[in-house]
Scaffold this active site. Structure first.
Site, PDB file in Angstrom:
ATOM      1  CG  ASP A   1      -1.904  -1.144   1.232  1.00 55.11           C
ATOM      2  OD1 ASP A   1      -2.339  -1.553   0.145  1.00 55.11           O
ATOM      3  OD2 ASP A   1      -2.200  -1.650   2.329  1.00 55.11           O
ATOM      4  CB  CYS A   2       3.238   2.815   1.471  1.00 58.67           C
ATOM      5  SG  CYS A   2       4.335   1.648   2.294  1.00 58.67           S
TER       6      CYS A   2
ATOM      7  CB  CYS B   1       4.765  -1.701   0.352  1.00 53.80           C
ATOM      8  SG  CYS B   1       3.972  -1.458   1.948  1.00 53.80           S
TER       9      CYS B   1
ATOM     10  CB  CYS C   1      12.683   9.034  19.572  1.00 56.45           C
ATOM     11  SG  CYS C   1      11.044   8.322  19.383  1.00 56.45           S
TER      12      CYS C   1
ATOM     13  CB  CYS D   1       8.374  11.954  18.917  1.00 58.42           C
ATOM     14  SG  CYS D   1       8.748  10.420  19.777  1.00 58.42           S
TER      15      CYS D   1
ATOM     16  CG  ASP E   1     -14.343  17.849 -19.801  1.00 59.31           C
ATOM     17  OD1 ASP E   1     -14.108  17.815 -21.021  1.00 59.31           O
ATOM     18  OD2 ASP E   1     -15.399  17.421 -19.300  1.00 59.31           O
TER      19      ASP E   1
ATOM     20  CB  THR F   1     -19.212  18.817 -21.238  1.00 53.72           C
ATOM     21  OG1 THR F   1     -19.083  19.148 -22.610  1.00 53.72           O
ATOM     22  CG2 THR F   1     -20.665  18.541 -20.908  1.00 53.72           C
TER      23      THR F   1
ATOM     24  CG  ASP G   1     -18.018  16.523 -15.578  1.00 53.98           C
ATOM     25  OD1 ASP G   1     -17.376  16.363 -16.634  1.00 53.98           O
ATOM     26  OD2 ASP G   1     -19.232  16.773 -15.544  1.00 53.98           O
TER      27      ASP G   1
ATOM     28  CG  ASP H   1      11.162  13.760  21.138  1.00 52.02           C
ATOM     29  OD1 ASP H   1      11.722  13.903  20.034  1.00 52.02           O
ATOM     30  OD2 ASP H   1      10.139  13.070  21.301  1.00 52.02           O
TER      31      ASP H   1
END
Length: 734
Positions: free
Chosen positions: A30-31, A34, A372, A374, A416, A418, A625, A711
């Protein structure tokens, strides 16, 4: 649907001794992170020459080395070890129809569980302080286990510097120095981000299936004079089908017999139905309005217009790599550097000085806490979330931070005609009468002939009659009805005819006069002038003699001119791309003062976008559209759909104008630029704090408690700065 996909064997374990690329559908990818993990893992296989993974389409394209065979079983086991699953075609078809809710997915369940544990931990902290950090440790472990697993699997295939590895080290380091609460929060936020990516990717994939529903599932096949229903997907070139009024065409083909008006808006965006007769081409997914047609199939189902549009959308989405997440890019350099520095801080001082090991380890752990991410994890999403919230409140829907970022970089926007720059339906622009008959009488008689018709031109004339109040003298508007029509009949592809108040009338297109024996030479010049303005004409005839005409055109939206001027002020060039006829497009373009090009098929619009990108005229945005805009919406860096558009346009696009305002395009771009200024400020604040306290921690001037405060302070500061964006005002941009 594609040649590569159809070549895939259904026996997953059987090797394929072919250099033809093979496309596999993969679940859970999904990314962009990945994608890189999958590509790195599969490239290491001995029989694979090239790998291309796409999280947008959820697919992996592989090419085998010359003379080698792709082993599907080995590919599947490699992907499974990374946490992904290969989906067979039959299973994929079923899955694409199933609308799984986010909370039913593994990522959704992880977010719910870790979020509940985090909330419980905070409750226990205040109710029973004696429990200490154990509730936060438990919440961290539950959310971190799958992250560590993915980091370990990526490490095994030679990809150690992943976002999962960064998060694992950061969370474990926080636990080691007793910052369990912070560890739990970071892990939870990471899980939420992963879930949102999965939801967005799934929606993009489902938009493809919406395209395929345009073509009817069945067709009326003509064989030896008889009609029988068959599956539209089985149609082959040379066969003939019957298409009744109101039916969608099941194929690309050529009209063999019949004449009718065809609504081609699903394919080319044409606002007014086109008349089609024998020998003319028709497209799958268009709608036959008023005549029975006999059509010869010219393309098989997998190669018809709708199928080609689907393929274009898939290819454009796969080629348009998502913007890599900032943290993932930064981690490639940041994580190994920080880990390396922490190791040096822990080991070197005791070896070269009198510093105690406990002191050096203390400093190293404090350094890990400072490192870290964060504040960095929160800084960009906080600003993006604020920008998206401001947009949503103003009817500007943007699908994620990558879209919001890219909007501000646009140099050219293709719109577009229309339904985007125009209202999307014809309206009466001119009424002219002959022989002294009043304009109101022409409209009244024409509306009477067209009453009850659902044809767009007929409805426009009827609306004009009622809105303008063309009523007979001595009558009131309330309760007035149009005169009845006797002997009413449709002239296939030409118009309507009938008797109104004893008068023999016809309402036809100019083409009718050209085909009949009647002469309209006195009006040729006027007709030509109106048609040059891109207007559709309806001639009113009495006893075959013209007595008046009505001109109609899809006119620009009220806000179109202002919206285009706002784009110009932002330095963005606007261009009109339309499937409508060239004369209409040129007339509207001249009226709006915009470069315009007409008579473009869906693939032509996508090609124009790619040409501009190749010429360095981008980044390019595309606004539309309709389904006909889907390939160009996907090909552009940013696709923007009007809120009144089709589901496919809304799903394929990266953003949507829910209020249908052209000015919303400029508002999106201005909001993007403001948001990215906020993001840059946040990143500078977060990195500045870290740089300052990294140095002070290494030198021993600050300890763990200062590191925690630093932090946390950076996190609060960037969050407040992001919240300031919620006060953004558009002023008079659009």
């Amino acid at each position: 649907m594609s040649d590569t996909r159809s070549s895939k064997t259904t026996q997953a374990s059987r090797p394929q001794a072919s250099t033809t690329p093979v496309t596999l559908r993969v679940q859970g990818m999904d990314c962009s992170g990945c994608e890189r993990k999958v590509e790195a893992a599969l490239t290491r296989l001995s029989h694979v020459e090239e790998v291309s993974a796409s999280s947008v389409t959820g697919s992996v394209r592989l090419t085998a080395l010359p003379g080698k065979a792709l082993s599907h079983s080995q590919i599947k086991s490699t992907l499974k070890a990374l946490g992904y699953q290969v989906i067979d075609e039959s299973v994929d078809t079923a899955e694409s129809k199933k609308m799984t809710s986010w909370w039913q997915s593994p990522k959704g369940r992880l977010v719910i569980v870790s979020g509940a544990l985090l909330a419980l931990a905070w409750g226990l902290k205040f109710a029973w302080p004696a429990l200490g950090s154990w509730p936060f440790i438990a919440a961290t472990v539950v959310g971190l286990v799958p992250v560590i697993h993915r980091a370990w699997q990526a490490l095994k295939v030679g990809n150690p510097f992943t976002i999962e590895m960064l998060m694992s080290i950061a969370a474990l380091g926080a636990l080691a120095i007793n910052a369990a609460a912070e560890a739990a929060v970071v892990v939870f936020l990471f899980a939420v981000g992963e879930l949102l990516e999965g939801v967005a990717a799934a929606q993009a994939r489902r938009s493809i299936s919406a395209l395929s529903r345009l073509t009817p599932s069945t067709a009326r096949l003509l064989e030896r004079g008889e009609v029988r229903e068959i599956a539209a997907a089985s149609l082959q070139p040379g066969q003939r089908v019957q298409v009744r009024p109101g039916d969608r065409l099941p194929c690309d083909g050529q009209i063999i017999a019949g004449h009718s008006s065809i609504d081609e808006s699903p394919v080319n965006g044409e606002s007014v139905p086109r008349e089609r007769g024998e020998g003319e081409t028709v497209f799958a997914g268009t709608v036959n309005l008023d005549g029975v047609l006999e059509v010869e199939v010219t393309r098989s189902a997998e190669n018809n217009t709708i199928a080609r549009v689907i393929k274009l959308v898939e290819e454009a989405q796969a080629a348009k790599a998502p913007v890599a997440r900032f943290i993932d890019r930064f981690a490639f350099y940041y994580m190994p550097a920080v880990v390396g520095v922490a190791l040096l801080v822990a080991i070197v001082p005791p070896l070269v000085s009198s510093m105690l090991w406990s002191e050096s380890i203390y400093r190293a752990l404090a350094l890990l806490l400072i490192a870290c991410p964060c504040a960095l994890v929160i800084s960009t999403p906080a600003a993006i979330a604020a920008g998206l919230s401001v947009g949503a409140r103003n009817g500007l829907l943007m699908k994620g931070g990558a879209v919001l970022e890219q909007l501000g970089k646009l140099k050219r926007v293709a719109l577009d005609k229309t339904g985007t720059l125009t209202a999307g339906k014809p309206t009466v622009t001119d009424v002219e009468s002959f022989n002294g008959i009043s304009a109101g009488e022409i409209v009244r008689l024409a509306a009477a002939l067209e009453q009850g018709s659902s044809h767009p031109l007929a409805m426009a004339i009827s609306d004009y009659f009622h809105n303008e109040g063309f009523y007979p003298e001595g009558t009131q508007q309330t309760g007035v009805t149009l005169p009845a029509v006797r002997g009413g009949r449709a002239l296939a592809g030409q118009g309507v005819a009938g008797q109104v108040e004893g008068r023999e009338l016809m309402l036809v297109s100019p083409r009718y006069l050209q085909r009949s024996n009647s002469s309209a030479n006195d009006w040729d010049v006027r007709i030509e002038a109106l048609e040059q303005q891109g207007k559709s004409l309806a001639l009113l005839l009495e006893n075959d003699q013209p007595i008046g005409l009505i001109a109609l055109r899809d006119e620009p939206r009220e806000d179109a001119q202002k919206g285009l001027q706002a784009l110009a002020r932002l330095g963005v060039q606007a261009v009109m791309l339309s499937g409508d006829n060239a004369r209409t497009v040129a007339a509207i373009g001249e009226q709006l003062g915009i470069e315009a090009e007409g008579e473009l098929m869906p693939e032509d619009k996508a090609q124009r976008v790619r040409q501009w990108q190749a010429q360095g005229l981008g980044p390019v945005g595309k606004v539309g559209d309709g389904i006909n805009d889907a390939p160009a919406l996907a090909a552009a860096e940013v696709g923007i759909a009007m809120g009144s558009g089709t589901d496919v346009a809304l799903e394929t696009a990266d953003a949507a104008l829910l209020k249908n305002r052209v000015g919303g395009i400029a508002e999106m771009i201005a909001l993007s630029r403001a948001t990215m200024r906020n993001v840059k400020t946040n990143v500078a604040l977060a990195l500045g704090f870290k740089a300052l306290f990294l140095v002070s921690t290494v030198l021993g001037y600050t300890g763990m408690w200062v590191a925690v405060m630093a932090d946390t302070g950076a996190t609060v500061l960037v969050t407040l700065n992001a919240l300031y964006l919620l006060r953004y005002r558009f002023n008079d941009i659009g």
